[in-house]
Design a protein around this motif. Structure first.
Motif, PDB file in Angstrom:
ATOM      1  N   LEU A  42     -22.450  88.608 -59.225  1.00  0.00           N
ATOM      2  CA  LEU A  42     -21.878  88.255 -57.927  1.00  0.00           C
ATOM      3  C   LEU A  42     -21.280  86.852 -58.036  1.00  0.00           C
ATOM      4  CD1 LEU A  42     -21.729  89.514 -55.043  1.00  0.00           C
ATOM      5  CD2 LEU A  42     -23.660  88.042 -54.447  1.00  0.00           C
ATOM      6  N   SER A  43     -19.999  86.743 -57.712  1.00  0.00           N
ATOM      7  CA  SER A  43     -19.312  85.456 -57.781  1.00  0.00           C
ATOM      8  C   SER A  43     -19.315  84.790 -56.417  1.00  0.00           C
ATOM      9  CB  SER A  43     -17.865  85.654 -58.254  1.00  0.00           C
ATOM     10  OG  SER A  43     -17.126  84.465 -58.107  1.00  0.00           O
ATOM     11  N   PHE A  44     -19.614  83.482 -56.413  1.00  0.00           N
ATOM     12  CA  PHE A  44     -19.583  82.689 -55.188  1.00  0.00           C
ATOM     13  C   PHE A  44     -18.666  81.514 -55.427  1.00  0.00           C
ATOM     14  CE2 PHE A  44     -21.015  78.913 -52.900  1.00  0.00           C
ATOM     15  CZ  PHE A  44     -20.969  79.361 -51.597  1.00  0.00           C
ATOM     16  N   ARG A  45     -17.547  81.442 -54.675  1.00  0.00           N
ATOM     17  CA  ARG A  45     -16.567  80.372 -54.859  1.00  0.00           C
ATOM     18  C   ARG A  45     -16.295  79.671 -53.528  1.00  0.00           C
ATOM     19  NH1 ARG A  45     -13.121  81.264 -59.033  1.00  0.00           N
ATOM     20  NH2 ARG A  45     -12.631  79.041 -58.813  1.00  0.00           N
ATOM     21  N   VAL A  46     -16.472  78.358 -53.482  1.00  0.00           N
ATOM     22  CA  VAL A  46     -16.133  77.578 -52.291  1.00  0.00           C
ATOM     23  C   VAL A  46     -14.626  77.347 -52.278  1.00  0.00           C
ATOM     24  CG1 VAL A  46     -16.412  75.391 -51.082  1.00  0.00           C
ATOM     25  CG2 VAL A  46     -18.375  76.454 -52.192  1.00  0.00           C
ATOM     26  N   ARG A  47     -13.961  77.854 -51.249  1.00  0.00           N
ATOM     27  CA  ARG A  47     -12.515  77.722 -51.138  1.00  0.00           C
ATOM     28  C   ARG A  47     -12.122  76.494 -50.329  1.00  0.00           C
ATOM     29  NH1 ARG A  47     -10.923  80.572 -55.291  1.00  0.00           N
ATOM     30  NH2 ARG A  47     -10.912  82.822 -54.988  1.00  0.00           N
ATOM     31  N   PHE A  48     -12.964  76.100 -49.363  1.00  0.00           N
ATOM     32  CA  PHE A  48     -12.648  74.954 -48.519  1.00  0.00           C
ATOM     33  C   PHE A  48     -13.959  74.332 -48.065  1.00  0.00           C
ATOM     34  CE2 PHE A  48     -11.597  72.737 -44.620  1.00  0.00           C
ATOM     35  CZ  PHE A  48     -10.379  72.149 -44.895  1.00  0.00           C
ATOM     36  N   ASN A  49     -14.051  73.011 -48.160  1.00  0.00           N
ATOM     37  CA  ASN A  49     -15.238  72.279 -47.729  1.00  0.00           C
ATOM     38  C   ASN A  49     -14.772  70.912 -47.280  1.00  0.00           C
ATOM     39  OD1 ASN A  49     -17.785  71.258 -47.294  1.00  0.00           O
ATOM     40  ND2 ASN A  49     -18.255  70.957 -49.456  1.00  0.00           N
ATOM     41  N   SER A  50     -14.603  70.753 -45.955  1.00  0.00           N
ATOM     42  CA  SER A  50     -13.985  69.523 -45.469  1.00  0.00           C
ATOM     43  C   SER A  50     -14.442  69.225 -44.047  1.00  0.00           C
ATOM     44  CB  SER A  50     -12.459  69.652 -45.509  1.00  0.00           C
ATOM     45  OG  SER A  50     -11.845  68.517 -44.948  1.00  0.00           O
ATOM     46  N   PRO A  51     -14.537  67.928 -43.708  1.00  0.00           N
ATOM     47  CA  PRO A  51     -14.806  67.573 -42.306  1.00  0.00           C
ATOM     48  C   PRO A  51     -13.674  68.051 -41.414  1.00  0.00           C
ATOM     49  CG  PRO A  51     -15.086  65.675 -43.768  1.00  0.00           C
ATOM     50  CD  PRO A  51     -14.426  66.746 -44.574  1.00  0.00           C
ATOM     51  N   LEU A  52     -13.994  68.334 -40.157  1.00  0.00           N
ATOM     52  CA  LEU A  52     -12.965  68.717 -39.195  1.00  0.00           C
ATOM     53  C   LEU A  52     -12.458  67.463 -38.497  1.00  0.00           C
ATOM     54  CD1 LEU A  52     -14.188  71.997 -37.497  1.00  0.00           C
ATOM     55  CD2 LEU A  52     -12.212  71.661 -38.954  1.00  0.00           C
ATOM     56  N   VAL A  83     -17.194  85.620 -51.570  1.00  0.00           N
ATOM     57  CA  VAL A  83     -18.249  86.343 -52.278  1.00  0.00           C
ATOM     58  C   VAL A  83     -17.630  87.605 -52.856  1.00  0.00           C
ATOM     59  CG1 VAL A  83     -20.513  87.456 -52.094  1.00  0.00           C
ATOM     60  CG2 VAL A  83     -19.994  85.437 -50.703  1.00  0.00           C
ATOM     61  N   LYS A  84     -17.781  87.827 -54.166  1.00  0.00           N
ATOM     62  CA  LYS A  84     -17.098  88.946 -54.814  1.00  0.00           C
ATOM     63  C   LYS A  84     -17.965  89.524 -55.923  1.00  0.00           C
ATOM     64  CE  LYS A  84     -12.754  90.047 -57.261  1.00  0.00           C
ATOM     65  NZ  LYS A  84     -11.456  89.505 -57.729  1.00  0.00           N
ATOM     66  N   ASN A  85     -17.965  90.849 -56.045  1.00  0.00           N
ATOM     67  CA  ASN A  85     -18.609  91.526 -57.170  1.00  0.00           C
ATOM     68  C   ASN A  85     -17.639  91.496 -58.343  1.00  0.00           C
ATOM     69  OD1 ASN A  85     -19.803  93.178 -59.053  1.00  0.00           O
ATOM     70  ND2 ASN A  85     -20.108  94.930 -57.673  1.00  0.00           N
ATOM     71  N   VAL A  86     -17.920  90.633 -59.331  1.00  0.00           N
ATOM     72  CA  VAL A  86     -17.025  90.510 -60.486  1.00  0.00           C
ATOM     73  C   VAL A  86     -17.586  91.211 -61.718  1.00  0.00           C
ATOM     74  CG1 VAL A  86     -16.027  88.357 -59.666  1.00  0.00           C
ATOM     75  CG2 VAL A  86     -18.034  88.279 -61.150  1.00  0.00           C
ATOM     76  N   GLY A  87     -18.698  91.913 -61.549  1.00  0.00           N
ATOM     77  CA  GLY A  87     -19.254  92.671 -62.665  1.00  0.00           C
ATOM     78  C   GLY A  87     -18.641  94.058 -62.756  1.00  0.00           C
ATOM     79  N   ARG A  88     -19.212  94.855 -63.656  1.00  0.00           N
ATOM     80  CA  ARG A  88     -18.707  96.221 -63.848  1.00  0.00           C
ATOM     81  C   ARG A  88     -19.640  97.269 -63.253  1.00  0.00           C
ATOM     82  NH1 ARG A  88     -16.512  95.867 -70.132  1.00  0.00           N
ATOM     83  NH2 ARG A  88     -15.428  93.883 -69.906  1.00  0.00           N
ATOM     84  N   GLY A 177     -27.076  88.341 -61.735  1.00  0.00           N
ATOM     85  CA  GLY A 177     -27.157  86.999 -61.201  1.00  0.00           C
ATOM     86  C   GLY A 177     -25.864  86.560 -60.565  1.00  0.00           C
ATOM     87  N   LEU A 178     -25.814  85.266 -60.190  1.00  0.00           N
ATOM     88  CA  LEU A 178     -24.658  84.674 -59.542  1.00  0.00           C
ATOM     89  C   LEU A 178     -23.883  83.813 -60.532  1.00  0.00           C
ATOM     90  CD1 LEU A 178     -26.294  85.499 -56.992  1.00  0.00           C
ATOM     91  CD2 LEU A 178     -25.533  83.369 -55.947  1.00  0.00           C
ATOM     92  N   VAL A 179     -22.562  83.791 -60.374  1.00  0.00           N
ATOM     93  CA  VAL A 179     -21.719  82.856 -61.110  1.00  0.00           C
ATOM     94  C   VAL A 179     -20.889  82.086 -60.090  1.00  0.00           C
ATOM     95  CG1 VAL A 179     -21.604  84.205 -63.220  1.00  0.00           C
ATOM     96  CG2 VAL A 179     -19.894  84.581 -61.440  1.00  0.00           C
ATOM     97  N   THR A 180     -20.569  80.850 -60.396  1.00  0.00           N
ATOM     98  CA  THR A 180     -19.840  80.010 -59.448  1.00  0.00           C
ATOM     99  C   THR A 180     -18.573  79.429 -60.036  1.00  0.00           C
ATOM    100  OG1 THR A 180     -21.163  78.100 -60.117  1.00  0.00           O
ATOM    101  CG2 THR A 180     -21.927  79.355 -58.208  1.00  0.00           C
ATOM    102  N   ALA A 181     -18.215  79.824 -61.282  1.00  0.00           N
ATOM    103  CA  ALA A 181     -17.005  79.268 -61.900  1.00  0.00           C
ATOM    104  C   ALA A 181     -15.923  80.321 -62.003  1.00  0.00           C
ATOM    105  CB  ALA A 181     -17.338  78.685 -63.274  1.00  0.00           C
TER     106      ALA A 181
END
Length: 511
Positions: A42-52, A83-88, A177-181
């Motif tokens: 399962l891939s976890f990627r932060v696309r945006f993280n910023s104060p408003l 959040v994305k399933n990047v496995g097979r 497991g999880l990957v974040t890269a």
């Protein structure tokens, strides 16, 4: 003869050992490949993280963010993660041991989901309840087939947590497991080692023993822009300048050699400055306008960006919460001077109309789709007292240049009423929205007939394809998946839906 036989047998034993080693290496490699194929990833990627918030240039556009109970949110911030399933191998609900986001001490205020791929995933989330108010946020445990994904949008308070700490995923999967890269997990070291031994023994077999390498490098993103260098000025609508500034900042985090300046001058000014720019500056300028304007023959509305809903706002001390369209028209035409004429149960109080000037896209949307005629002219310069020579029975009507100016005046003056884009209305304390004929300024109510909205257009000087590379790149980024997520999170409706199809509100001519 005996010596020769011994030598021959010894040689055969060496060959046998070599063959045995090759078979073992092949077997280990194949086994590791099989295990890797079974592994859930399962891939976890932060696309945006910023104060408003905005840089000092744009700070006046937004005051403070309020929650649903009209309570001030200190140091608000927004996180968008994919959040994305990047496995097979498919991931089922029972495969999750845990799955949550850790915001490093920041408090969660609200959360939602967007850009489900495929759209059928929406049904998987219908019964999920967010547990808010903590520094961690549990995510839904849903079935995900390979390459299926969704995005999480979270509103946070950064109060007491330092300068925008990171957001990270914490989770465990059964046999995975999880990957974040990267989108594709790295090849396991044991597989590489087995393939290396096999290479030494039988180089011709290497290609069949190794995994196909990932097509996408670590650290890149399908939503990331194709970077271009240089400088770009985006000027225009003060209603849309806040989110445009955020998106420009996000683009520049990807593209270090780009400098994008967003100027909240108003729709007409943005178009006028682009129309009259020096020839060498035109390819490096864009204009944002609330709706389409005539009279700018050289400018091309290259694309619609989003549906912009507008709200009628009043000072918090005004008791009125709903007005009919007929009543609103009378107020904004200067035909009503006291709130008791609007609602007989309200206390008597003079009405102060805080309007936009006639170069504003917001005002043009109001006059075209709500008033169906002209707004009353100004009777006051200060929004406090009437101009000299104005009949004393006339209501106070003043005109402001920007959205922020309207909000400042409405929240600081008793009995004041004005109109601004809905996202900025939601972000400002001291004012409240008024329904029109029972309908609110939401996208759902717009589809049902709420009239006060328009489309935000991006204008270029001439054909966009003939402008500067940075201008084209940023224009394309504004309609990409990441920008659309940010635009939707700010309560606009992107003109391109999550599935890539056009938003009908942006394409269907209005009556």
């Amino acid at each position: 003869m005996t010596s020769v036989l011994v030598d021959w047998l010894s040689a055969q034993q060496g060959v046998g050992s070599l063959i045995a080693a090759l078979v073992l290496a092949l077997g280990l490699t194949a086994f590791n490949q099989f295990q890797a194929r079974r592994r859930r990833v399962l891939s976890f990627r932060v696309r945006f993280n910023s104060p408003l918030g905005f840089s000092p240039v744009y700070a006046k556009l937004v005051a403070r963010v309020m929650d649903q109970e009209n309570t001030h949110i200190a140091d608000p911030a927004l996180v968008v993660a994919r959040v994305k399933n990047v496995g097979r191998t498919a991931i089922s609900r029972r495969d999750y041991k845990s799955l949550e986001l850790d915001f490093s001490g920041r408090r969660t205020i609200a959360a939602g989901l967007t850009e489900e791929k495929p759209e059928a995933l929406i049904k998987e989330f219908k019964d999920f309840q967010w547990q808010l108010g903590h520094s961690t946020l549990e995510l839904p445990r849903v079935d995900l087939n390979p390459n299926e994904e969704y995005k999480v949008v979270v509103l946070l308070s950064n109060e007491g947590a330092g300068t925008n700490p990171p957001a990270k995923a914490i989770g465990r999967l059964s046999e995975g497991g999880l990957v974040t890269a990267a989108d594709t997990p790295r090849t396991r070291r044991t597989t590489i080692a087995g393939a290396a031994v096999s290479t030494l023994l039988a180089g011709a077999l290497v290609a069949t023993l190794l995994f196909a390498s990932s097509e996408q490098k670590a650290g890149t993103s399908a939503s990331a822009p194709v970077c271009a260098s240089g400088e770009l000025t985006v000027e225009g609508s003060s209603a849309f300048a806040g989110i445009a500034a955020h998106l420009a900042g996000q683009y520049m985090t990807y593209c270090d050699d780009a400098k994008i300046t967003v100027v909240a001058a108003g729709s007409f000014e943005g178009l006028d400055h682009l129309q009259n720019a020096a020839p060498e500056q035109r390819p490096r300028r864009l204009a944002l306008a609330d709706g389409k304007f005539i009279g700018f023959a050289d400018l091309v509305p290259s694309r619609g960006i989003a549906v912009v809903p507008y709200s009628v706002v009043v000072n918090n001390g005004v008791a009125v919460t709903d007005v009919s369209l007929a009543t609103l028209r009378r107020i904004l035409r200067g035909e009503v001077a006291d709130w008791q004429e609007v609602d007989a149960t309200a206390d008597s109080a003079p009405i102060r109309v805080v309007a936009r000037d006639d170069r504003s896209g917001s005002r043009r949307a109001l006059e075209t789709y709500v008033l169906q005629g002209r707004q009353a002219g100004a009777t006051s310069d200060s929004c406090d007292v009437l101009r000299e020579g104005v009949v004393r029975s006339q209501p106070v009507i003043c005109e402001q240049t920007t959205t922020s100016d309207v909000l400042v005046k409405v929240r600081s003056r008793a009995g004041a009423v004005g109109y601004v884009d809905t996202p900025n209305a939601l972000l400002t304390p001291g004012v409240k929205q008024v329904r029109l004929g029972g309908r609110a300024a939401t996208i759902d109510d717009i589809r049902a007939g709420y009239p006060f909205w328009t489309v935000e257009y991006l204008y270029s000087w001439g054909d966009l394809d003939k402008t500067d590379p940075l201008t084209r790149s940023f224009a394309n980024y504004l309609v990409g998946a990441e920008a659309r997520s940010m635009i939707a999170a700010q309560q606009y409706a992107p003109c391109v839906r999550a599935d890539g199809t056009p938003e009908p509100l942006c394409t269907t001519p209005r009556e």
